[in-house]
Structure formats: structure tokens, C-alpha cells
Design a protein around this motif. Structure first.
Motif, PDB file in Angstrom:
ATOM      1  N   THR B 298       0.829  -1.215   0.000  1.00  0.00           N
ATOM      2  CA  THR B 298       0.000   0.000   0.000  1.00  0.00           C
ATOM      3  C   THR B 298       0.857   1.256   0.000  1.00  0.00           C
ATOM      4  OG1 THR B 298      -0.100  -0.127   2.393  1.00  0.00           O
ATOM      5  CG2 THR B 298      -1.936  -1.104   1.174  1.00  0.00           C
ATOM      6  N   ARG B 299       2.117   1.122   0.381  1.00  0.00           N
ATOM      7  CA  ARG B 299       3.016   2.280   0.402  1.00  0.00           C
ATOM      8  C   ARG B 299       4.426   1.799   0.081  1.00  0.00           C
ATOM      9  NH1 ARG B 299       3.615   3.304   6.934  1.00  0.00           N
ATOM     10  NH2 ARG B 299       4.342   1.193   7.352  1.00  0.00           N
ATOM     11  N   LEU B 300       5.230   2.746  -0.384  1.00  0.00           N
ATOM     12  CA  LEU B 300       6.552   2.405  -0.899  1.00  0.00           C
ATOM     13  C   LEU B 300       7.560   3.464  -0.445  1.00  0.00           C
ATOM     14  CD1 LEU B 300       7.427   0.061  -2.727  1.00  0.00           C
ATOM     15  CD2 LEU B 300       7.036   1.555  -4.703  1.00  0.00           C
ATOM     16  N   LEU B 301       8.775   3.011  -0.177  1.00  0.00           N
ATOM     17  CA  LEU B 301       9.827   3.948   0.234  1.00  0.00           C
ATOM     18  C   LEU B 301      10.419   4.642  -0.999  1.00  0.00           C
ATOM     19  CD1 LEU B 301      11.272   4.764   2.940  1.00  0.00           C
ATOM     20  CD2 LEU B 301      13.088   3.201   2.260  1.00  0.00           C
ATOM     21  N   TRP B 302      10.359   5.959  -1.004  1.00  0.00           N
ATOM     22  CA  TRP B 302      10.916   6.771  -2.082  1.00  0.00           C
ATOM     23  C   TRP B 302      11.971   7.715  -1.524  1.00  0.00           C
ATOM     24  CZ3 TRP B 302       9.726   6.241  -7.193  1.00  0.00           C
ATOM     25  CH2 TRP B 302       8.549   5.544  -7.521  1.00  0.00           C
ATOM     26  N   ALA B 303      12.795   8.240  -2.405  1.00  0.00           N
ATOM     27  CA  ALA B 303      13.710   9.303  -2.008  1.00  0.00           C
ATOM     28  C   ALA B 303      13.084  10.644  -2.348  1.00  0.00           C
ATOM     29  CB  ALA B 303      15.043   9.137  -2.716  1.00  0.00           C
ATOM     30  N   LEU B 304      13.390  11.650  -1.546  1.00  0.00           N
ATOM     31  CA  LEU B 304      12.926  13.014  -1.767  1.00  0.00           C
ATOM     32  C   LEU B 304      14.130  13.899  -2.053  1.00  0.00           C
ATOM     33  CD1 LEU B 304      10.414  13.443   1.225  1.00  0.00           C
ATOM     34  CD2 LEU B 304       9.900  12.741  -1.138  1.00  0.00           C
ATOM     35  N   ASP B 305      13.992  14.755  -3.063  1.00  0.00           N
ATOM     36  CA  ASP B 305      15.081  15.640  -3.463  1.00  0.00           C
ATOM     37  C   ASP B 305      14.531  17.070  -3.469  1.00  0.00           C
ATOM     38  OD1 ASP B 305      17.401  16.680  -4.447  1.00  0.00           O
ATOM     39  OD2 ASP B 305      17.357  15.596  -6.359  1.00  0.00           O
ATOM     40  N   ALA B 306      15.120  17.935  -2.679  1.00  0.00           N
ATOM     41  CA  ALA B 306      14.542  19.271  -2.467  1.00  0.00           C
ATOM     42  C   ALA B 306      14.560  20.130  -3.723  1.00  0.00           C
ATOM     43  CB  ALA B 306      15.286  19.984  -1.349  1.00  0.00           C
ATOM     44  N   VAL B 307      13.450  20.789  -3.971  1.00  0.00           N
ATOM     45  CA  VAL B 307      13.352  21.814  -5.010  1.00  0.00           C
ATOM     46  C   VAL B 307      13.570  23.174  -4.348  1.00  0.00           C
ATOM     47  CG1 VAL B 307      11.826  22.858  -6.728  1.00  0.00           C
ATOM     48  CG2 VAL B 307      11.727  20.380  -6.310  1.00  0.00           C
ATOM     49  N   ASP B 308      13.043  23.313  -3.129  1.00  0.00           N
ATOM     50  CA  ASP B 308      13.196  24.537  -2.335  1.00  0.00           C
ATOM     51  C   ASP B 308      14.365  24.386  -1.376  1.00  0.00           C
ATOM     52  OD1 ASP B 308      10.948  25.733  -3.363  1.00  0.00           O
ATOM     53  OD2 ASP B 308       9.624  24.996  -1.766  1.00  0.00           O
ATOM     54  N   ARG B 309      14.601  25.457  -0.642  1.00  0.00           N
ATOM     55  CA  ARG B 309      15.607  25.433   0.408  1.00  0.00           C
ATOM     56  C   ARG B 309      14.962  24.868   1.677  1.00  0.00           C
ATOM     57  NH1 ARG B 309      19.084  30.277   2.925  1.00  0.00           N
ATOM     58  NH2 ARG B 309      17.302  30.238   4.310  1.00  0.00           N
ATOM     59  N   ALA B 310      14.765  23.565   1.718  1.00  0.00           N
ATOM     60  CA  ALA B 310      14.098  22.974   2.877  1.00  0.00           C
ATOM     61  C   ALA B 310      14.725  21.619   3.169  1.00  0.00           C
ATOM     62  CB  ALA B 310      12.615  22.785   2.593  1.00  0.00           C
ATOM     63  N   ILE B 311      14.779  21.277   4.450  1.00  0.00           N
ATOM     64  CA  ILE B 311      15.337  19.984   4.861  1.00  0.00           C
ATOM     65  C   ILE B 311      14.219  19.169   5.503  1.00  0.00           C
ATOM     66  CG2 ILE B 311      17.032  18.812   6.315  1.00  0.00           C
ATOM     67  CD1 ILE B 311      18.785  21.282   6.134  1.00  0.00           C
ATOM     68  N   PRO B 312      13.917  17.997   4.935  1.00  0.00           N
ATOM     69  CA  PRO B 312      12.892  17.155   5.552  1.00  0.00           C
ATOM     70  C   PRO B 312      13.481  16.463   6.781  1.00  0.00           C
ATOM     71  CG  PRO B 312      13.852  16.014   3.673  1.00  0.00           C
ATOM     72  CD  PRO B 312      14.557  17.343   3.774  1.00  0.00           C
ATOM     73  N   ARG B 313      12.638  16.170   7.752  1.00  0.00           N
ATOM     74  CA  ARG B 313      13.088  15.446   8.941  1.00  0.00           C
ATOM     75  C   ARG B 313      12.092  14.323   9.208  1.00  0.00           C
ATOM     76  NH1 ARG B 313      18.295  17.388   9.871  1.00  0.00           N
ATOM     77  NH2 ARG B 313      18.295  19.660   9.742  1.00  0.00           N
ATOM     78  N   ALA B 314      12.582  13.262   9.857  1.00  0.00           N
ATOM     79  CA  ALA B 314      11.728  12.101  10.152  1.00  0.00           C
ATOM     80  C   ALA B 314      10.444  12.544  10.842  1.00  0.00           C
ATOM     81  CB  ALA B 314      12.489  11.114  11.031  1.00  0.00           C
ATOM     82  N   HIS B 315       9.358  11.899  10.478  1.00  0.00           N
ATOM     83  CA  HIS B 315       8.005  12.094  11.032  1.00  0.00           C
ATOM     84  C   HIS B 315       7.241  13.269  10.430  1.00  0.00           C
ATOM     85  CE1 HIS B 315       9.483   9.124  13.788  1.00  0.00           C
ATOM     86  NE2 HIS B 315      10.299   9.965  14.365  1.00  0.00           N
ATOM     87  N   MET B 316       7.852  14.046   9.545  1.00  0.00           N
ATOM     88  CA  MET B 316       7.102  15.140   8.916  1.00  0.00           C
ATOM     89  C   MET B 316       6.127  14.560   7.892  1.00  0.00           C
ATOM     90  SD  MET B 316       9.988  18.063   8.288  1.00  0.00           S
ATOM     91  CE  MET B 316      10.665  19.005   9.661  1.00  0.00           C
ATOM     92  N   ASP B 317       4.961  15.191   7.758  1.00  0.00           N
ATOM     93  CA  ASP B 317       3.956  14.739   6.792  1.00  0.00           C
ATOM     94  C   ASP B 317       4.344  15.133   5.367  1.00  0.00           C
ATOM     95  OD1 ASP B 317       2.213  13.525   8.567  1.00  0.00           O
ATOM     96  OD2 ASP B 317       1.127  15.384   8.971  1.00  0.00           O
ATOM     97  N   VAL B 318       3.972  14.256   4.418  1.00  0.00           N
ATOM     98  CA  VAL B 318       4.173  14.542   2.995  1.00  0.00           C
ATOM     99  C   VAL B 318       2.793  14.731   2.362  1.00  0.00           C
ATOM    100  CG1 VAL B 318       5.154  13.729   0.824  1.00  0.00           C
ATOM    101  CG2 VAL B 318       6.249  13.110   2.995  1.00  0.00           C
TER     102      VAL B 318
END
Lengths: 128, 383
Positions: B298-318
Motif C-alpha cells: 500500500t506504500r513504498l519507500l521513495w527518495a525526496l530531493d529538495a526543489v526549495d531550500r528545505a530539509i525534511p526530517r523524520a516524522h514530517m507529513d508529505v
């Protein structure tokens, strides 16, 4: 760790340097930059922004974590260190010099009296 | 600004603990062990860059070690762990998974096949006791499962110049990726593995626990001898902390157990189907995993690559472009190689490669492109 004698400090690890004409310069302390590690982004208030002492007005983000920067005094932002946009590592390498963050025209000069002197700040940091 | 970083009490310590402190390392709890995060004069970015461009030295002695031995040891492991041990021969290593009957992951680990009657395991620090407990409870008569956590240290020598450093110590260094040699150094046994968690050409060295300090010193001394000679740059063999290890592995999209892989995140979801021996008649979690694979995760692990000046951190919503929540960040950091925010995220099947998503970064949407891991091309098999 280095904490210049002529600066005022906050318990949230900002420093304040009193300038001329009721304007102060603000940055983060040596303790703060060391605790954060390599700083990769800095978000600063814009010139003209009105700050209230104690409220968040920016962010510093390292590879590991992000921290709010709190306004140490109330007033209006008169300058921001644009160099930090391209070179945030200046906050690590020269926190009291080229790594300064922004300048504020004080709303009330008495705000400075509420800040910590170097001895008090140092003992607070060393007490953990 | 606020800052923290308080090491807890009663943490286990590496055999190199005093050396780390002498180097001004910042120490932190890592799976119940107090380990270096970064070193004074280094820092995550500098240490990371040393591994990508030259050579870095990590103490990863907190990693677990266990041995399974006795007649049929390998066959027993092949009927419990997920990957197919018959794909490799003696002297080779394999990334594998210890799954729960429900298909969740108890731990991911490396199995070093010594012979059909002996396999050496390197699980994660925090999961070693549980992996050993499960295996010991299931082992047939004559097969022994022994926790060797504090019998060996582990030093990772990683980076394009790592082979040169091993050569200077007279250690084997020309063996293939995911293979190992049982060697010796100064009269003491030493296992030299062509493995790592950085995406670079590199080695993991397993000396006896009490010999780990002398090996660390010898590796650092080689760095000093070669520094600035044209063989190595002036920094020599750079001590690297677990902070850099995390940015390096995140660029590769290597999952970290407890974040990107867990009892709740199956290998099918984490894109680790390649580490499952689907044709095997028996392994822990087999039925659940086959069912999940046939149904489609039902879900899959993907990589995220920033377009903006932002750093994702664990537990943040997508969120998708319409503002609907489509998943959660499981790992996130700043990529010193790409100079922008990167992460790993578990995303609903409605999301696909190339899509743009938003990560809720403390109330502000940061834009990211969804890409297949890795984010940086690996060089593990080079040289």
C-alpha cells in the motif's frame, strides 16, 4: 568556548552588541554554533520586520537539527547579513564577526538591561 | 536559539572511547551505546566529504556480532533469515533480514558465510540481543547461536583511497565487494570485509575487541605518513562520526532500521525485495511477505530531493499538490554532496517517480521531487 566581554547574551544563546544610535547587532554564540554542528541554512528576518523580544524571528538549521532564533530585544530590523544566504558556515567559523545575523533599532533601550552579562551567560552555559 | 544534546547514563562504551574523547568528539546515544557523532575540527560536512573524495575512518564497534555454528548452521539460517544464503559461497557476505512472522523487520544485518557449518552475523547494535534470542530459540540441536557483541570491535575504512590505506598495513584489500578475508595483523586475527554503509569503496575491519585501539592507531598513523604526499591529501585518514555515516547512507537510500525499516515497515514497502529469497520454501515472514507482494504494497519507500531550500526530517507529513496527506518522511537531512535537503519517505501508491510533493516543514510547505533511490551514484564496486 569564547564569549567576548563586551557583548550581552540571552539564555537562548543569542548575543547582542550595542551599536550607535540605539541600534544593536545580533548573532548566535560560540556555544550555540558548536551545539548545532555544521550550519547549512539560516533564515533571517527581513529589513523592516518588527520584532518582539522573546519571539521567534528566524531559524538556523544544521545537518542534524533546526533551532529557532529568538529576538533578544524589541524593535525594527535595519539590516540582515545577506552573506549567510550563500555562506551559512560563517555562523560556525566566525559567530561574533562575519557570522552576525541582523541589526535592530531598539524600541526601548532599557531592553538591554534585561540581558545577561558575560559572566552570567558563561556560568549558565557551564552549568549545562 | 535552543540547543540540546544530553548523553544518557549507563550507555555501553566502545573500546575506543578514550580516543574519541581525546579527539574532542561529541558523543551521543546510538542504540544504547555512547558513540562519536562528529569530531572537533571535523564536522559532518567535512567528514562526509572526506569519505566521498578520499578516506574516512569510523568506529562502529557498537554494531552487533554473533556467530551461528554447528552442523547445518547455514541451512538453519537459510530457513529463518529472508535472503537466500545459497546465492553466495564461503568467503562472501550477504545483506539479509530477520523478519517477524507478520512480515515486519526485526533487524537488517550482514551474514558472513564461513562454511556450511558457520556463519558470522553483524546485526544493528540495538537489535542484536533480540536477533540472537530469536535464532537461539529456533536453532536445532547441535547448532549454537552465540552473542559476540564485545568480542570484536568494528572499524570502517571508507572512501576511494581506502584500499591504499589497507595496503600500507599489509592487509588484504583486493577482494570483491561483499566478500571477506580472515586475515591477521600483528599476530592477532582480523576479519577484513569489503562492506560498508557509505556507498563508497570501503572495508569493515573486525579485530578482537582489545586489539581495536592498536588498529585504530595504526590506521591513523598511515594517514599521518601519507598526508600531503600525493597519495592522500593533508587531512590524512579522517576520523568520521556517526553523523557523517547517516548523511552518507541517506544519499545512497540505504534504510536505517528503526526509521525506514521496522516491525511496521516491511521489506516489500522498503524496496528490499531483492534481499528476500522468494523461491525458498521457508523463512520467517514468508507467507505474509508473499501475500503483500502479490497484493501490492500500500506504500513504498521513495527518495525526496529538495526543489526549495528545505530539509525534511523524520516524522514530517508529505502532501500531494492538492494538499492531501500521502505519506511520511522516515529519514531526512542535508546532503553535503548535492548541497540541498534530501530524505526518504513512505508514500502511498498514488505517488510516482517524478511527482512533486510538499513536506510540512514546521508549518511551511517545502517542495520536493519524488525520485528512486539512490540520490547519489554509489561507487561501492569501483576498484
Amino acid at each position: 568556548m569564547e564569549y567576548p566581554e563586551d557583548l550581552k547574551y540571552t539564555s537562548e544563546h543569542e548575543w547582542v552588541r550595542a551599536g550607535e544610535g540605539g541600534t544593536v547587532r545580533v548573532g548566535i554564540t560560540d556555544y550555540a554554533q558548536d551545539a548545532l554542528g555544521d550550519i547549512v541554512f539560516a533564515t533571517l528576518p527581513e529589513v523592516g520586520a518588527v520584532l518582539t523580544a522573546g519571539e521567534a524571528c528566524g531559524e538556523v538549521e544544521s545537518t542534524k537539527s533546526v533551532s529557532d532564533v529568538f529576538a533578544p530585544v524589541s524593535g525594527t530590523v535595519t539590516a540582515r547579513n545577506d552573506a549567510l544566504d550563500a555562506s551559512p558556515e560563517l555562523l560556525n567559523s566566525d559567530p561574533y564577526g562575519e557570522g552576525w545575523m541582523f541589526e535592530v533599532a531598539l524600541k526601548d533601550p532599557a531592553d538591554l538591561d534585561g540581558l545577561l552579562g558575560v559572566a552570567d551567560y558563561r556560568s549558565q552555559v557551564e552549568a549545562g | 536559539m535552543t540547543a540540546d544534546g544530553t548523553p544518557g547514563a549507563q550507555l555501553r562504551r566502545s573500546p575506543l572511547d578514550t580516543r574519541h574523547r581525546a579527539l574532542g568528539a561529541k558523543m551521543s546515544d546510538f542504540g544504547g551505546w555512547e558513540m562519536p557523532i562528529e569530531y572537533a575540527g571535523g564536522g559532518v560536512v567535512r567528514e562526509h566529504t572526506a569519505v566521498r573524495t578520499s578516506v574516512g575512518l569510523f568506529d562502529v564497534s557498537h554494531l552487533g556480532k554473533a556467530v551461528v555454528r554447528g552442523p547445518g548452521a547455514a541451512a538453519f539460517l537459510n530457513s529463518t533469515l529472508a535472503n537466500d544464503l545459497e546465492r553466495i559461497g564461503p568467503g562472501q557476505a550477504q545483506y539479509t533480514l530477520c523478519c517477524d512472522p507478520g512480515g515486519g523487520v526485526v533487524d537488517d544485518l550482514i551474514a558472513y558465510l564461513r562454511s556450511p557449518a558457520e556463519v558470522f552475523l553483524v546485526p544493528n547494535a540495538a537489535n542484536t540481543a533480540e536477533v540472537v534470542r530469536r535464532l537461539a530459540a529456533a536453532a536445532p540441536a547441535g547448532v549454537e547461536v552465540r552473542d559476540q557483541h564485545e568480542e570484536y570491535g568494528v572499524l570502517a575504512v571508507q572512501g576511494p583511497r581506502s584500499g591504499l590505506v589497507l595496503a600500507r598495513l599489509g592487509l588484504p584489500h583486493e577482494h570483491d565487494y561483499m566478500s571477506f578475508v580472515e586475515s591477521d595483523w600483528q599476530g592477532q586475527p582480523l576479519i577484513v570485509c569489503r562492506t560498508g554503509y557509505t556507498g563508497e569503496h570501503g572495508y569493515e575491519l573486525l579485530p578482537r575487541w582489545d586489539a581495536t585501539g592498536a588498529l585504530w592507531d595504526a590506521l591513523r598513523r598511515v594517514g599521518e605518513e601519507l598526508a600531503g604526499t600525493g597519495e592522500l591529501d593533508a587531512a590524512g585518514v579522517v576520523p568520521c562520526g556517526l553523523g557523517a555515516r547517516d548523511t552518507l547512507r541517506t544519499e545512497m537510500g540505504y534504510p536505517l532500521h528503526g526509521q525506514d525499516l521496522s516491525l511496521q515497515i516491511s521489506p516489500v514497502q522498503a524496496r528490499l525485495g531483492w534481499a528476500v529469497g522468494w523461491g525458498k520454501p521457508q523463512f520467517w515472514g514468508r507467507q505474509a511477505l508473499i501475500a503483500e507482494r502479490e497484493l501490492g504494497a500500500t506504500r513504498l519507500l521513495w527518495a525526496l530531493d529538495a526543489v526549495d531550500r528545505a530539509i525534511p526530517r523524520a516524522h514530517m507529513d508529505v502532501l500531494d499538490t492538492s494538499g492531501r496527506t500521502v505519506g511520511v518522511v522516515t529519514s531526512g537531512t542535508f546532503s553535503p554532496t548535492l548541497r540541498r535537503g534530501i530524505g526518504l519517505a513512505l508514500l502511498d501508491r498514488s505517488v510516482g517517480e517524478g511527482d512533486e510533493v510538499a513536506v510540512d516543514v514546521r508549518g511551511r510547505p517545502g517542495r520536493f521531487r519524488v525520485v528512486k533511490p539512490p540520490l547519489v551514484r554509489p561507487s561501492t564496486r569501483v576498484g
